[in-house]
Design a protein around this motif. Structure first.
Motif, PDB file in Angstrom:
ATOM      1  N   PRO A 223       0.221 -10.929 -18.759  1.00  0.00           N
ATOM      2  CA  PRO A 223       0.265 -11.683 -17.512  1.00  0.00           C
ATOM      3  C   PRO A 223       1.497 -12.585 -17.453  1.00  0.00           C
ATOM      4  CG  PRO A 223      -1.319 -12.669 -19.014  1.00  0.00           C
ATOM      5  CD  PRO A 223      -0.815 -11.435 -19.688  1.00  0.00           C
ATOM      6  N   PHE A 224       2.061 -12.681 -16.265  1.00  0.00           N
ATOM      7  CA  PHE A 224       3.259 -13.505 -16.118  1.00  0.00           C
ATOM      8  C   PHE A 224       2.936 -14.970 -16.367  1.00  0.00           C
ATOM      9  CE2 PHE A 224       4.068 -10.131 -12.701  1.00  0.00           C
ATOM     10  CZ  PHE A 224       4.591  -9.251 -13.629  1.00  0.00           C
ATOM     11  N   GLU A 225       1.704 -15.353 -15.979  1.00  0.00           N
ATOM     12  CA  GLU A 225       1.224 -16.716 -16.256  1.00  0.00           C
ATOM     13  C   GLU A 225      -0.215 -16.589 -16.728  1.00  0.00           C
ATOM     14  OE1 GLU A 225       2.039 -19.802 -13.091  1.00  0.00           O
ATOM     15  OE2 GLU A 225       2.768 -18.015 -12.058  1.00  0.00           O
ATOM     16  N   PRO A 226      -0.572 -17.297 -17.804  1.00  0.00           N
ATOM     17  CA  PRO A 226      -1.966 -17.218 -18.258  1.00  0.00           C
ATOM     18  C   PRO A 226      -2.919 -17.720 -17.177  1.00  0.00           C
ATOM     19  CG  PRO A 226      -0.651 -18.687 -19.685  1.00  0.00           C
ATOM     20  CD  PRO A 226       0.259 -18.174 -18.610  1.00  0.00           C
ATOM     21  N   GLY A 227      -4.019 -17.011 -17.024  1.00  0.00           N
ATOM     22  CA  GLY A 227      -5.030 -17.448 -16.066  1.00  0.00           C
ATOM     23  C   GLY A 227      -4.815 -16.940 -14.646  1.00  0.00           C
ATOM     24  N   LYS A 228      -3.694 -16.243 -14.440  1.00  0.00           N
ATOM     25  CA  LYS A 228      -3.435 -15.728 -13.083  1.00  0.00           C
ATOM     26  C   LYS A 228      -3.295 -14.204 -13.114  1.00  0.00           C
ATOM     27  CE  LYS A 228      -0.918 -19.357 -10.600  1.00  0.00           C
ATOM     28  NZ  LYS A 228       0.312 -19.549  -9.810  1.00  0.00           N
ATOM     29  N   PRO A 229      -3.791 -13.541 -12.078  1.00  0.00           N
ATOM     30  CA  PRO A 229      -3.507 -12.113 -11.982  1.00  0.00           C
ATOM     31  C   PRO A 229      -2.034 -11.890 -11.654  1.00  0.00           C
ATOM     32  CG  PRO A 229      -4.658 -12.876 -10.011  1.00  0.00           C
ATOM     33  CD  PRO A 229      -4.600 -14.044 -10.954  1.00  0.00           C
ATOM     34  N   SER A 230      -1.532 -10.726 -12.041  1.00  0.00           N
ATOM     35  CA  SER A 230      -0.108 -10.427 -11.850  1.00  0.00           C
ATOM     36  C   SER A 230       0.066  -9.346 -10.799  1.00  0.00           C
ATOM     37  CB  SER A 230       0.508  -9.913 -13.160  1.00  0.00           C
ATOM     38  OG  SER A 230       0.282 -10.825 -14.208  1.00  0.00           O
ATOM     39  N   VAL A 231       1.088  -9.508  -9.968  1.00  0.00           N
ATOM     40  CA  VAL A 231       1.433  -8.442  -9.024  1.00  0.00           C
ATOM     41  C   VAL A 231       2.920  -8.158  -9.133  1.00  0.00           C
ATOM     42  CG1 VAL A 231       1.620 -10.090  -7.097  1.00  0.00           C
ATOM     43  CG2 VAL A 231       1.384  -7.650  -6.616  1.00  0.00           C
ATOM     44  N   ILE A 232       3.221  -6.884  -9.181  1.00  0.00           N
ATOM     45  CA  ILE A 232       4.620  -6.444  -9.239  1.00  0.00           C
ATOM     46  C   ILE A 232       4.948  -5.775  -7.909  1.00  0.00           C
ATOM     47  CG2 ILE A 232       6.238  -4.865 -10.366  1.00  0.00           C
ATOM     48  CD1 ILE A 232       4.155  -5.139 -12.832  1.00  0.00           C
ATOM     49  N   ILE A 233       5.865  -6.367  -7.193  1.00  0.00           N
ATOM     50  CA  ILE A 233       6.325  -5.731  -5.957  1.00  0.00           C
ATOM     51  C   ILE A 233       7.461  -4.796  -6.366  1.00  0.00           C
ATOM     52  CG2 ILE A 233       7.196  -6.084  -3.611  1.00  0.00           C
ATOM     53  CD1 ILE A 233       4.516  -7.492  -4.066  1.00  0.00           C
ATOM     54  N   ALA A 234       7.186  -3.516  -6.377  1.00  0.00           N
ATOM     55  CA  ALA A 234       8.175  -2.539  -6.833  1.00  0.00           C
ATOM     56  C   ALA A 234       8.888  -1.959  -5.609  1.00  0.00           C
ATOM     57  CB  ALA A 234       7.495  -1.442  -7.639  1.00  0.00           C
ATOM     58  N   HIS A 235      10.139  -2.311  -5.472  1.00  0.00           N
ATOM     59  CA  HIS A 235      10.910  -1.771  -4.340  1.00  0.00           C
ATOM     60  C   HIS A 235      11.272  -0.331  -4.652  1.00  0.00           C
ATOM     61  CE1 HIS A 235      11.208  -5.630  -2.273  1.00  0.00           C
ATOM     62  NE2 HIS A 235      11.323  -6.163  -3.493  1.00  0.00           N
ATOM     63  N   THR A 236      10.812   0.553  -3.817  1.00  0.00           N
ATOM     64  CA  THR A 236      10.990   1.985  -4.094  1.00  0.00           C
ATOM     65  C   THR A 236      11.545   2.693  -2.855  1.00  0.00           C
ATOM     66  OG1 THR A 236       8.708   2.387  -3.416  1.00  0.00           O
ATOM     67  CG2 THR A 236       9.101   2.102  -5.776  1.00  0.00           C
ATOM     68  N   THR A 237      11.873   3.951  -3.063  1.00  0.00           N
ATOM     69  CA  THR A 237      12.379   4.798  -1.982  1.00  0.00           C
ATOM     70  C   THR A 237      11.415   5.953  -1.809  1.00  0.00           C
ATOM     71  OG1 THR A 237      14.640   4.251  -2.587  1.00  0.00           O
ATOM     72  CG2 THR A 237      14.323   6.239  -1.249  1.00  0.00           C
ATOM     73  N   LYS A 238      10.898   6.075  -0.607  1.00  0.00           N
ATOM     74  CA  LYS A 238       9.992   7.200  -0.342  1.00  0.00           C
ATOM     75  C   LYS A 238      10.765   8.499  -0.557  1.00  0.00           C
ATOM     76  CE  LYS A 238       6.117   8.209   2.558  1.00  0.00           C
ATOM     77  NZ  LYS A 238       4.998   7.424   3.069  1.00  0.00           N
ATOM     78  N   GLY A 239      10.169   9.457  -1.263  1.00  0.00           N
ATOM     79  CA  GLY A 239      10.831  10.744  -1.507  1.00  0.00           C
ATOM     80  C   GLY A 239      11.916  10.695  -2.566  1.00  0.00           C
ATOM     81  N   LYS A 240      11.909   9.631  -3.393  1.00  0.00           N
ATOM     82  CA  LYS A 240      12.999   9.391  -4.355  1.00  0.00           C
ATOM     83  C   LYS A 240      13.246  10.605  -5.280  1.00  0.00           C
ATOM     84  CE  LYS A 240      15.862   6.888  -6.878  1.00  0.00           C
ATOM     85  NZ  LYS A 240      17.117   6.342  -6.341  1.00  0.00           N
ATOM     86  N   GLY A 241      14.521  10.985  -5.365  1.00  0.00           N
ATOM     87  CA  GLY A 241      14.917  12.043  -6.292  1.00  0.00           C
ATOM     88  C   GLY A 241      15.311  13.330  -5.592  1.00  0.00           C
ATOM     89  N   VAL A 242      14.918  13.468  -4.355  1.00  0.00           N
ATOM     90  CA  VAL A 242      15.279  14.666  -3.577  1.00  0.00           C
ATOM     91  C   VAL A 242      16.035  14.180  -2.335  1.00  0.00           C
ATOM     92  CG1 VAL A 242      14.416  16.678  -2.323  1.00  0.00           C
ATOM     93  CG2 VAL A 242      13.256  15.905  -4.414  1.00  0.00           C
ATOM     94  N   SER A 243      17.317  14.502  -2.292  1.00  0.00           N
ATOM     95  CA  SER A 243      18.203  13.860  -1.306  1.00  0.00           C
ATOM     96  C   SER A 243      17.667  13.948   0.122  1.00  0.00           C
ATOM     97  CB  SER A 243      19.598  14.497  -1.374  1.00  0.00           C
ATOM     98  OG  SER A 243      19.491  15.883  -1.066  1.00  0.00           O
ATOM     99  N   PHE A 244      17.197  15.125   0.498  1.00  0.00           N
ATOM    100  CA  PHE A 244      16.823  15.281   1.913  1.00  0.00           C
ATOM    101  C   PHE A 244      15.418  14.737   2.217  1.00  0.00           C
ATOM    102  CE2 PHE A 244      15.835  19.185  -0.380  1.00  0.00           C
ATOM    103  CZ  PHE A 244      14.554  19.503   0.028  1.00  0.00           C
TER     104      PHE A 244
END
Lengths: 272, 302
Positions: A223-244
């Motif tokens: 956990p990023f801080e003890p006693g708190k739940p952690s959330v990771i906002i992962a910035h991603t690209t839809k369809g990542k890895g296939v150009s079109f």
């Protein structure tokens, strides 16, 4: 645990499995699968404490794919990790197959069936609460899609988890910023997403959801801080890895034809 | 019934550490017996039934037997998809307990009338559906569902219902309880109408009718053989329930029709339309044709 270069290979290989599965089944959601390929590869390659030979160990980490429509790539990573034979992937969505078009717990390695959005996080809260009250060491990881955050049930859980200090609960938002009808901004804007989670008393980190080192580092620091739940906002690209397919809404629905499949696979071969 | 439930649950929880109880911020002055004794196995999740049901599923997937408790429609209708997908699909040990079944909270208005719940719950996969007829059945049902793995819906009334069973009956999930034997007609009830059918049978007896009375606390799985036997023996069946279309009457009709059983059959139940006026349970029952007099009248006309 896989070396990082092997993790890259895992991500690449589950992308290729997914393209073939979706093509064969004429199924949707390839873009949603590809956007979280790297997150799944790091989770299943380096983070999750799981044993394919003993999938029900009480101390195992729990993983819930709440965006259950992106199931092809989950099945792919489970097969690659040895929960079931790779040949099963050929049966995805075929008559009589256990590998249904939304996540099914009948498939070895799957904890929870999903498919209707907004169900995974409440279940994850229950698992985390059980672990917490019994002093267990396992963690519970839940992947949410961005569009899924529209569901009110998530916000009930987002209120609940900090109140009960569930610091064994880790949410990863696959923030590819495209949902069913258009961009998240157009359909129902989540901005400011980080501040919203913070206001609900979660500990928040943002990462590039395709950078394995960043994903690994952030997941190793929960956990990023003890006693708190952690959330990771992962910035991603839809369809990542296939150009079109990248950032293209139609690939939420479309299935690649034979020609598109072979182009996509050759692009991924080059990336290896 | 709710008193019998919580008292029994506390006794069971003393012996069985798997038992957890969740509530959605309802049950004040009812649940303290449990929360005080077993704080580590109690959670008030707040006013959030969808989350409550999902949490129950997560706890059940971690080996717990989870009771969730709330009023009438809240833990049934509000979170129906969580019940369907999270609890029933996974066949989990989650027991949904409601108080206020039927018109218990008549004067509170239609939002608080639990009148479609049995119909909805009995069509879900793996779901056992039980509506006890009195506090004795409520106690026995609570014990029985603990020993029956899988999802269960336990539909209770409120506090203070009369005890109908003077002698403790044999209670088995999926089995009717015979209160009285007869040859002219069979009255079958589920839930809180039990006392009414017992009183109706007495009135009918005084008029020379020999009436069989069955309490049918389990609506699913239904005791089909008891229904078939009663039909063959008495030739007439009248079901009585404080519930609308799709409940006990519908379930019994399915058995009779599919079994091609020659029998005279009527079902006394609530109308499909929402009740839009305030009224006590007794007054609203009467307005829906569920008074004692009407039960007797319909029984004679059958």
């Amino acid at each position: 645990m896989l070396q990082q270069n092997l993790c890259q290979e895992l991500a690449n290989s589950i992308r290729r499995h997914t393209l073939k599965m979706v093509h064969r089944a004429n199924a949707s959601h390839v873009g949603s699968c590809l956007s979280m390929a790297d997150i799944l590869a790091v989770l299943y390659g380096q983070i999750l404490k799981i044993d394919p030979a003993n999938p029900n160990l009480p101390e195992r980490d729990r993983f819930i794919l709440s965006k259950g429509h992106a199931t092809a790539i989950l099945y792919a990573v489970l097969a690659e990790r040895g929960f079931f034979p790779l040949e099963w992937l050929d049966t995805y969505c075929q008559d009589g197959s256990l590998l249904t078009g939304h996540v099914s717990y009948e498939v070895p390695g799957v904890e929870v069936s999903t498919g209707s959005l907004g169900h995974g996080l409440p279940i994850g809260c229950g698992m985390a609460l059980a672990g917490k009250r019994e002093g267990k060491s396992y963690k519970v990881y839940v992947i949410l899609s961005d569009g899924e955050i529209d569901e009110g049930s998530n916000w009930e859980s987002i209120l609940f988890a900090p109140h009960h200090h569930l610091d064994n609960l880790v949410v990863i938002v696959d923030y590819n910023k495209i949902q069913s009808f258009g961009t998240v901004k157009e359909v129902l804007d989540l901005d400011p997403l980080v501040d919203k989670w913070k206001a609900f008393r979660w500990s928040v980190q943002e990462v590039d959801g395709h950078n394995h080192q960043q994903i690994e580092d952030v997941l190793n620091s929960v956990p990023f801080e003890p006693g708190k739940p952690s959330v990771i906002i992962a910035h991603t690209t839809k369809g990542k890895g296939v150009s079109f397919m990248e950032n293209q809404l139609p690939w939420h629905y479309k299935s690649p034809n034979t020609e598109q499949l072979s182009q996509a696979l050759s692009e991924l071969e080059i990336q290896l | 019934m709710r008193t019998a439930f919580i008292k029994t649950l506390c006794e069971l929880a003393e012996q069985d550490e798997r038992i957890w109880l969740l509530c959605g911020d309802l049950g004040y002055s009812v649940l303290e017996g449990f929360s005080g004794r077993f704080p580590d196995r109690f959670v008030n999740v707040g006013v959030a039934e969808q989350n409550m049901t999902g949490i129950a599923a997560g706890l059940a997937l971690s080996g717990k037997v989870v009771f969730i408790y709330s009023i009438a429609n809240f833990p049934v209708m509000r979170c129906l998809e969580q019940i369907r997908n999270d609890v029933c699909y996974h066949n989990l040990n989650v027991k949904i307990v409601t108080v206020g079944g039927g018109l218990t909270y008549g004067s509170l208005g239609y939002t608080h009338h639990g009148v479609e719940d049995i119909a909805v719950m009995r069509v879900l996969p793996n779901m056992t559906v039980i509506a006890p007829g009195d506090p004795v059945e409520a106690r026995l049902a609570t014990q029985a569902i603990l020993n029956t793995p899988g999802p269960c819906y336990l539909r209770l009334g409120k506090a203070g219902e009369p005890v109908v069973h003077q002698i403790e009956p044999e209670f088995q999930i999926g089995k009717a309880i015979s209160l009285q034997l007869g040859i002219d007609l069979t009255l079958i009830s589920t839930g809180g109408m039990l006392q009414s059918v017992v009183l109706a049978a007495e009135k009918l007896a005084s008029q020379g009718y020999s009436v069989q009375v069955l309490s049918m606390p389990t609506v699913y799985p239904l005791d089909e053989s008891a229904i078939v036997q009663a039909s063959k023996k008495t030739g007439k069946i009248l079901t009585v329930e404080e519930h609308g279309l799709g409940g006990l009457g519908s379930a019994v009709a399915e058995v009779l029709a599919l079994g091609e059983i020659p029998v005279k059959f009527k079902s006394l139940r609530l109308q499909r339309e929402a009740i839009k006026v305030a009224g006590s349970q007794a007054v609203l029952r009467a307005s829906q044709g569920l008074s004692l007099e009407e039960i007797v009248e319909v029984a004679i006309s059958l």
